[in-house]
Motif scaffolding. Sequence first.
Motif, PDB file in Angstrom:
ATOM      1  N   ASP A 101       0.830  -1.203   0.000  1.00 54.80           N
ATOM      2  CA  ASP A 101       0.000   0.000   0.000  1.00 54.80           C
ATOM      3  C   ASP A 101       0.872   1.263   0.000  1.00 54.80           C
ATOM      4  O   ASP A 101       0.606   2.204  -0.742  1.00 54.80           O
ATOM      5  N   GLN A 102       1.902   1.250   0.810  1.00 50.47           N
ATOM      6  CA  GLN A 102       2.812   2.400   0.854  1.00 50.47           C
ATOM      7  C   GLN A 102       3.514   2.576  -0.490  1.00 50.47           C
ATOM      8  O   GLN A 102       3.682   3.690  -0.964  1.00 50.47           O
ATOM      9  N   CYS A 104       2.347   1.812  -3.408  1.00 45.67           N
ATOM     10  CA  CYS A 104       1.374   2.408  -4.334  1.00 45.67           C
ATOM     11  C   CYS A 104       1.259   3.912  -4.092  1.00 45.67           C
ATOM     12  O   CYS A 104       1.177   4.690  -5.052  1.00 45.67           O
ATOM     13  N   GLN A 105       1.237   4.315  -2.822  1.00 44.45           N
ATOM     14  CA  GLN A 105       1.152   5.739  -2.506  1.00 44.45           C
ATOM     15  C   GLN A 105       2.408   6.480  -2.973  1.00 44.45           C
ATOM     16  O   GLN A 105       2.320   7.612  -3.463  1.00 44.45           O
TER      17      GLN A 105
END
Length: 154
Positions: A101-102, A104-105
């Motif tokens: 997730d990080q 992707c951010q």
Amino acid sequence: MPGPKAPAVNLSEAEREGLAKLIKRHQVGQQIALRARIVLAAADEQSNQAIATRYKVTLDTARLWRNRWIQLQDMSLADLSIEERLQDAPRPGAPAQITADQRCQIEALACKKPEKYGRPITNWTGREIADELKKRKIVKNISPRHAARLLKRC
């Protein structure tokens, strides 16, 4: 003088078909296809030495995939598919510190212009994106060099 006989690999019809299909599939990694060939040869009662010679691998490789298949054979195909059985085992080491997730951010941030975030530059640098990632609390801590490597991958 021959060594001890290798353990027998007994394949069900579904396993044999699955391995054959896997070998013929166009979108399969060559390592997976090679491992499938090794298992099929082992099931045909070939020795580890014969398998190693035929597929130009080391004796240890032939032995490894024969034994790994035997170890995983007790699990049903619904629980662990044929392709999953032929994957590499997890490697030791520290767990990843940046989650998917990080990541992707980070990629989303890297795709936007730095001016949008009040940065007086036209392209992201490792130091600038590391500072912005910490400022936005996407990651707790990241070095400019690691941020630059992540940018390069994007």
